[in-house]
Design a protein around this motif. Structure first.
Motif, short mmCIF file in Angstrom:
data_model
loop_
_atom_site.label_atom_id
_atom_site.label_comp_id
_atom_site.label_asym_id
_atom_site.label_seq_id
_atom_site.Cartn_x
_atom_site.Cartn_y
_atom_site.Cartn_z
N LYS A 34 38.56 37.00 42.84
CA LYS A 34 39.57 35.99 42.57
C LYS A 34 41.00 36.92 42.51
CE LYS A 34 37.16 32.60 39.97
NZ LYS A 34 37.14 31.62 39.03
N THR A 35 41.03 38.24 42.07
CA THR A 35 42.10 38.82 41.93
C THR A 35 42.64 39.46 43.21
OG1 THR A 35 41.34 39.83 39.88
CG2 THR A 35 43.02 41.00 41.11
N GLN A 36 41.43 39.68 44.32
CA GLN A 36 41.70 40.02 45.37
C GLN A 36 42.37 38.92 46.44
OE1 GLN A 36 38.06 41.56 46.56
NE2 GLN A 36 38.76 43.83 46.47
N ALA A 38 44.02 36.42 45.23
CA ALA A 38 45.52 36.09 44.79
C ALA A 38 46.36 37.35 45.24
CB ALA A 38 45.41 36.23 43.14
N ALA A 39 45.97 38.54 45.26
CA ALA A 39 46.99 39.48 45.86
C ALA A 39 47.20 39.48 47.32
CB ALA A 39 46.27 40.86 45.41
N ARG A 40 46.11 39.00 47.93
CA ARG A 40 46.44 38.70 49.44
C ARG A 40 47.29 37.67 49.67
NH1 ARG A 40 40.60 40.29 52.83
NH2 ARG A 40 40.65 42.54 51.95
N SER A 41 47.19 36.48 48.83
CA SER A 41 47.90 35.43 48.81
C SER A 41 49.39 35.71 48.49
CB SER A 41 47.30 34.29 48.01
OG SER A 41 46.11 33.84 48.44
N LEU A 42 49.41 36.48 47.49
CA LEU A 42 50.99 36.87 47.11
C LEU A 42 51.77 37.74 48.14
CD1 LEU A 42 52.89 36.78 44.79
CD2 LEU A 42 51.86 38.58 43.80
N VAL A 43 50.75 38.59 48.76
CA VAL A 43 51.38 39.42 49.84
C VAL A 43 51.93 38.69 51.11
CG1 VAL A 43 50.88 41.28 51.47
CG2 VAL A 43 50.15 41.66 49.23
N THR A 46 54.97 36.55 50.28
CA THR A 46 56.04 37.69 50.18
C THR A 46 56.69 37.81 51.49
OG1 THR A 46 55.38 38.53 48.33
CG2 THR A 46 56.96 39.52 49.32
#
Length: 80
Positions: A34-36, A38-43, A46
């Protein structure tokens, strides 16, 4: 000096390469945490927001420039 080959070079191995199947199976793909995700979605968000912001800030530069002198002349002509 150089010796030429007289026999033709067989290119059958090129045709066989398309049909070659390996008996080695690749390892299964690891599922993303889930962290990965979320990080890819945030990138991604952005990057997209940066492109949209650049487009919004760049739009006035793409518009044709209107000379403010015309507005001043018309006001001066109306006051006479």
């Amino acid at each position: 000096m150089f010796r030429r080959r007289r026999e033709p070079v067989p290119f059958a191995f090129v045709a066989e390469a398309d049909r070659f199947r390996s008996n080695v199976t690749p390892p299964p793909r690891e599922s993303l945490s889930k962290t990965q995700i979320a990080a890819r979605s945030l990138v991604g968000l952005t990057v997209v927001s940066g492109l949209v912001g650049a487009l919004l800030f760049g739009m006035p530069a793409l518009q044709p420039h209107q000379a403010p002198e015309k507005a001043q002349q018309s006001e001066a002509a109306q006051n006479r």
